[in-house]
Design an enzyme around this catalytic site. Structure first.
Site, PDB file in Angstrom:
ATOM      1  N   CYS A 193      21.027  23.522  40.649  1.00  0.00           N
ATOM      2  CA  CYS A 193      20.109  23.754  42.364  1.00  0.00           C
ATOM      3  C   CYS A 193      21.136  24.520  42.435  1.00  0.00           C
ATOM      4  O   CYS A 193      22.126  24.165  43.209  1.00  0.00           O
ATOM      5  CB  CYS A 193      20.395  22.240  42.563  1.00  0.00           C
ATOM      6  SG  CYS A 193      19.308  21.918  43.884  1.00  0.00           S
ATOM      7  N   CYS A 220      22.573  22.440  45.894  1.00  0.00           N
ATOM      8  CA  CYS A 220      23.883  21.852  45.254  1.00  0.00           C
ATOM      9  C   CYS A 220      24.413  22.736  44.964  1.00  0.00           C
ATOM     10  O   CYS A 220      26.372  22.319  45.862  1.00  0.00           O
ATOM     11  CB  CYS A 220      23.404  21.048  44.056  1.00  0.00           C
ATOM     12  SG  CYS A 220      22.728  19.291  44.137  1.00  0.00           S
ATOM     13  N   HIS A 267      22.612  15.331  45.949  1.00  0.00           N
ATOM     14  CA  HIS A 267      20.902  15.899  45.726  1.00  0.00           C
ATOM     15  C   HIS A 267      19.902  14.898  45.684  1.00  0.00           C
ATOM     16  O   HIS A 267      19.886  13.717  45.110  1.00  0.00           O
ATOM     17  CB  HIS A 267      21.023  16.603  44.037  1.00  0.00           C
ATOM     18  CG  HIS A 267      19.437  16.842  43.606  1.00  0.00           C
ATOM     19  ND1 HIS A 267      19.430  18.634  44.198  1.00  0.00           N
ATOM     20  CD2 HIS A 267      18.688  16.499  42.662  1.00  0.00           C
ATOM     21  CE1 HIS A 267      18.334  18.559  43.184  1.00  0.00           C
ATOM     22  NE2 HIS A 267      18.198  17.741  42.935  1.00  0.00           N
ATOM     23  N   ASN A 316       8.826  20.516  53.594  1.00  0.00           N
ATOM     24  CA  ASN A 316       7.716  20.729  53.054  1.00  0.00           C
ATOM     25  C   ASN A 316       7.934  20.013  51.469  1.00  0.00           C
ATOM     26  O   ASN A 316       9.313  20.611  50.976  1.00  0.00           O
ATOM     27  CB  ASN A 316       7.542  22.420  52.554  1.00  0.00           C
ATOM     28  CG  ASN A 316       7.492  22.965  53.095  1.00  0.00           C
ATOM     29  OD1 ASN A 316       6.815  22.736  54.150  1.00  0.00           O
ATOM     30  ND2 ASN A 316       7.999  24.457  53.893  1.00  0.00           N
ATOM     31  N   GLY A 368       3.983  23.893  49.340  1.00  0.00           N
ATOM     32  CA  GLY A 368       4.903  25.213  49.369  1.00  0.00           C
ATOM     33  C   GLY A 368       6.358  25.256  49.243  1.00  0.00           C
ATOM     34  O   GLY A 368       6.953  25.583  49.729  1.00  0.00           O
ATOM     35  N   THR A 419       9.979  25.233  47.358  1.00  0.00           N
ATOM     36  CA  THR A 419      10.477  26.372  46.818  1.00  0.00           C
ATOM     37  C   THR A 419      11.813  26.425  46.467  1.00  0.00           C
ATOM     38  O   THR A 419      11.803  26.689  45.389  1.00  0.00           O
ATOM     39  CB  THR A 419      10.593  27.939  47.381  1.00  0.00           C
ATOM     40  OG1 THR A 419      11.039  28.083  48.464  1.00  0.00           O
ATOM     41  CG2 THR A 419       8.894  27.973  47.576  1.00  0.00           C
ATOM     42  N   HIS A 440      15.294  20.757  46.661  1.00  0.00           N
ATOM     43  CA  HIS A 440      16.563  19.580  46.708  1.00  0.00           C
ATOM     44  C   HIS A 440      16.167  19.383  48.639  1.00  0.00           C
ATOM     45  O   HIS A 440      16.386  20.611  49.319  1.00  0.00           O
ATOM     46  CB  HIS A 440      17.670  20.889  46.859  1.00  0.00           C
ATOM     47  CG  HIS A 440      18.834  19.913  47.355  1.00  0.00           C
ATOM     48  ND1 HIS A 440      20.520  19.556  46.532  1.00  0.00           N
ATOM     49  CD2 HIS A 440      19.264  19.605  49.036  1.00  0.00           C
ATOM     50  CE1 HIS A 440      20.841  19.342  47.305  1.00  0.00           C
ATOM     51  NE2 HIS A 440      20.749  18.881  48.860  1.00  0.00           N
ATOM     52  N   HIS A 463      15.359  19.359  51.990  1.00  0.00           N
ATOM     53  CA  HIS A 463      15.606  19.789  53.118  1.00  0.00           C
ATOM     54  C   HIS A 463      14.775  20.242  54.184  1.00  0.00           C
ATOM     55  O   HIS A 463      13.299  19.842  54.693  1.00  0.00           O
ATOM     56  CB  HIS A 463      15.913  21.816  52.801  1.00  0.00           C
ATOM     57  CG  HIS A 463      14.890  22.180  51.906  1.00  0.00           C
ATOM     58  ND1 HIS A 463      14.509  21.947  50.803  1.00  0.00           N
ATOM     59  CD2 HIS A 463      13.878  23.468  52.536  1.00  0.00           C
ATOM     60  CE1 HIS A 463      13.422  22.933  50.419  1.00  0.00           C
ATOM     61  NE2 HIS A 463      13.489  22.888  51.734  1.00  0.00           N
ATOM     62  N   HIS A 475      13.800  22.638  57.971  1.00  0.00           N
ATOM     63  CA  HIS A 475      13.979  23.917  57.998  1.00  0.00           C
ATOM     64  C   HIS A 475      13.864  23.280  59.932  1.00  0.00           C
ATOM     65  O   HIS A 475      12.822  22.279  60.766  1.00  0.00           O
ATOM     66  CB  HIS A 475      12.445  24.605  58.525  1.00  0.00           C
ATOM     67  CG  HIS A 475      12.822  24.724  56.631  1.00  0.00           C
ATOM     68  ND1 HIS A 475      12.339  26.338  56.309  1.00  0.00           N
ATOM     69  CD2 HIS A 475      12.007  24.097  55.500  1.00  0.00           C
ATOM     70  CE1 HIS A 475      12.004  26.112  54.953  1.00  0.00           C
ATOM     71  NE2 HIS A 475      11.723  25.439  54.875  1.00  0.00           N
TER      72      HIS A 475
HETATM   73  P1  AMP Z   1      11.389  25.912  51.035  1.00  0.00           P
HETATM   74  O1  AMP Z   1      10.019  27.071  50.815  1.00  0.00           O
HETATM   75  O2  AMP Z   1      10.709  24.790  52.425  1.00  0.00           O
HETATM   76  O3  AMP Z   1      11.412  25.093  49.790  1.00  0.00           O
HETATM   77  O4  AMP Z   1      12.218  26.601  51.753  1.00  0.00           O
HETATM   78  C1  AMP Z   1      13.145  26.825  51.016  1.00  0.00           C
HETATM   79  C2  AMP Z   1      14.128  27.790  52.158  1.00  0.00           C
HETATM   80  O5  AMP Z   1      15.405  28.273  51.348  1.00  0.00           O
HETATM   81  C3  AMP Z   1      12.737  29.370  52.755  1.00  0.00           C
HETATM   82  O6  AMP Z   1      12.729  29.671  53.669  1.00  0.00           O
HETATM   83  C4  AMP Z   1      14.340  30.634  52.258  1.00  0.00           C
HETATM   84  O7  AMP Z   1      14.217  31.573  52.536  1.00  0.00           O
HETATM   85  C5  AMP Z   1      15.564  29.707  52.139  1.00  0.00           C
HETATM   86  N1  AMP Z   1      16.324  29.975  50.840  1.00  0.00           N
HETATM   87  C6  AMP Z   1      16.579  30.318  49.752  1.00  0.00           C
HETATM   88  N2  AMP Z   1      17.426  30.439  49.369  1.00  0.00           N
HETATM   89  C7  AMP Z   1      18.093  31.345  49.987  1.00  0.00           C
HETATM   90  C8  AMP Z   1      19.922  31.011  49.956  1.00  0.00           C
HETATM   91  N3  AMP Z   1      21.139  31.355  49.074  1.00  0.00           N
HETATM   92  N4  AMP Z   1      20.421  30.876  51.480  1.00  0.00           N
HETATM   93  C9  AMP Z   1      19.777  30.484  52.269  1.00  0.00           C
HETATM   94  N5  AMP Z   1      18.112  30.072  52.063  1.00  0.00           N
HETATM   95  C10 AMP Z   1      18.279  30.569  51.233  1.00  0.00           C
HETATM   96 ZN    ZN Z   2      20.540  19.640  45.188  1.00  0.00          ZN
END
Ligand code: AMP
Ligand code: ZN
Length: 115
Positions: free
Chosen positions: A3, A6, A45, A85, A91, A93, A96, A98, A100
Site C-alpha cells: 500500500c 502504508c 491501514h 473520496n 475517484g 485512487t 488507504h 485519506h 484532503h
Molecule cells: P484520491 O484520488 O482521493 O485517492 O487521492 C489520492 C491523492 O494522493 C492524489 O491527490 C495524489 O496526488 C496523491 N498522491 C499519490 N501519490 C502520492 C505520493 N507519493 N505523495 C504524495 N501524494 C501522493
Molecule cells: Zn495502507
C-alpha cells in the site's frame, strides 16, 4: 502490505511531512490542486471511508483534530475544505483512507466537486 500510503507512513517512500502524532500522519499532496493541499491519513491501514466502523471510528476524530491543529498553525482562518473520496465513482485512487485538506484560494462548490 503493498500500500502506497502504508509505505509513506513507514518511511519507505519519501513524503513532505506536515504533521505526525501517534495515530495520524499528514503530508503534502504530490500533485496539488490548491495552494495548500495536504493529505491526512491514519497510520493504521484502512481502505477508505467505507471501512470505518464502531471499532475504528475514533481515528476519524483523531484525523479531524490533527486537521484543526494544522489549519490553526498555518493560519487558514479564512477557510479550508476537507474531502475524502470513497470508491471508484468518487475517484479514489489510493485505497488507504485519506482526507484532503484544501485551502489558500476561494473555492467554488459544484464545479470543483465534479458532480
Ligand atoms: P484520491 O484520488 O482521493 O485517492 O487521492 C489520492 C491523492 O494522493 C492524489 O491527490 C495524489 O496526488 C496523491 N498522491 C499519490 N501519490 C502520492 C505520493 N507519493 N505523495 C504524495 N501524494 C501522493
Ligand atoms: Zn495502507
Amino acid at each position: 502490505m503493498d500500500c502506497l500510503f502504508c509505505k509513506i507512513v513507514a518511511g519507505e517512500i519519501p513524503s513532505a511531512k506536515v504533521y505526525e502524532d501517534e495515530w495520524v500522519y499528514a503530508f503534502k499532496d504530490i500533485s496539488p490542486i490548491a495552494p495548500v493541499h495536504y493529505l491526512f491519513i491514519p497510520k493504521e491501514h484502512l481502505s477508505g471511508a467505507s471501512a470505518v466502523n464502531e471499532e475504528n471510528a475514533a481515528i476519524v476524530g483523531k484525523i479531524f483534530t490533527a486537521i484543526a491543529k494544522v489549519a490553526a498553525q498555518e493560519g487558514l482562518a479564512s477557510g479550508y475544505r476537507v474531502i475524502t473520496n470513497c470508491g471508484e465513482d468518487a475517484g479514489q485512487t489510493v485505497p488507504h483512507l485519506h482526507f484532503h485538506l484544501l485551502a489558500g484560494t476561494k473555492m467554488g462548490w459544484s464545479s470543483e466537486s465534479g458532480v
